[in-house]
Design a protein around this motif. Sequence first.
Motif, PDB file in Angstrom:
ATOM      1  N   ARG A  70      59.363 -65.937  28.501  1.00  8.40           N
ATOM      2  CA  ARG A  70      59.423 -67.057  29.090  1.00  8.40           C
ATOM      3  C   ARG A  70      58.460 -66.885  30.418  1.00  8.40           C
ATOM      4  N   HIS A  71      58.553 -65.880  30.838  1.00  9.10           N
ATOM      5  CA  HIS A  71      57.994 -65.445  32.128  1.00  9.10           C
ATOM      6  C   HIS A  71      56.344 -65.406  31.907  1.00  9.10           C
ATOM      7  N   ILE A  72      56.073 -64.526  30.849  1.00  7.97           N
ATOM      8  CA  ILE A  72      54.796 -64.591  30.337  1.00  7.97           C
ATOM      9  C   ILE A  72      54.153 -65.908  30.019  1.00  7.97           C
ATOM     10  N   THR A  73      54.837 -66.561  29.301  1.00 11.88           N
ATOM     11  CA  THR A  73      54.360 -68.141  29.135  1.00 11.88           C
ATOM     12  C   THR A  73      53.993 -69.144  30.170  1.00 11.88           C
ATOM     13  N   ARG A  74      54.865 -69.167  31.193  1.00  9.30           N
ATOM     14  CA  ARG A  74      54.885 -69.579  32.463  1.00  9.30           C
ATOM     15  C   ARG A  74      53.398 -69.123  33.384  1.00  9.30           C
ATOM     16  N   LYS A  75      53.290 -67.880  33.228  1.00  9.84           N
ATOM     17  CA  LYS A  75      52.132 -67.333  33.854  1.00  9.84           C
ATOM     18  C   LYS A  75      50.917 -67.554  33.004  1.00  9.84           C
ATOM     19  N   TYR A  76      51.140 -67.589  31.982  1.00  8.00           N
ATOM     20  CA  TYR A  76      49.464 -67.788  31.300  1.00  8.00           C
ATOM     21  C   TYR A  76      49.507 -69.382  31.228  1.00  8.00           C
TER      22      TYR A  76
END
Length: 192
Positions: A70-76
């Motif tokens: 979820r964190h990677i998705t938000r950053k992307y």
Amino acid sequence: MDHSMHAMHDMDHGHGDMDMGDQCSMNMIFTWSSKNLCIIFRQWRITGPLSLFFSLILIVLLTAGYEGVRHITRKYEAAHNQRLNAFVATTSTSDNGIPQPVTADLPADAYQSVTGERSPLLVGRDNRATITRRGKLTLAALYAIQVFYSFFIMLLFMTYNGSVMLAVAVGAFVGYLTFADGTSASKTVACH
């Protein structure tokens, strides 16, 4: 006598679980027992206290990993939106009728991308539609991974084993502490 009813009664044993001897048990009610417990796959079987301990650690890590995705998705998504906002999609017409990119009020690096100077940190020569399409495909793939991951965690929880359920909760706790970056702690009741 109806044999199908008799066979069903023998399988259930009146305990709410389907105990098949030395095979995996499938609990249909909450339990703390890890006897014949298989976690999602037949190969992921609890054979004693040590395998239970390592399985619970793995479940904590898997659940924390969901917060990482979820964190990677938000950053992307934030980076993708920043790329789109920096990209100049509008043009103006010069005196000779040839379209020219609008560069007013642009930072120097955006001006460089508009004028054709190449930098690996800039949008490059792709047009806005291409960048939007790539971003949407990547976000869709990340979303699919999240949905798959969330249903996998749901299956862990549906073992109805108290230890596994607590490991999922601890994993969510650890994942939030590790990857939250100031995002809201509220979560909907949905699986994903």
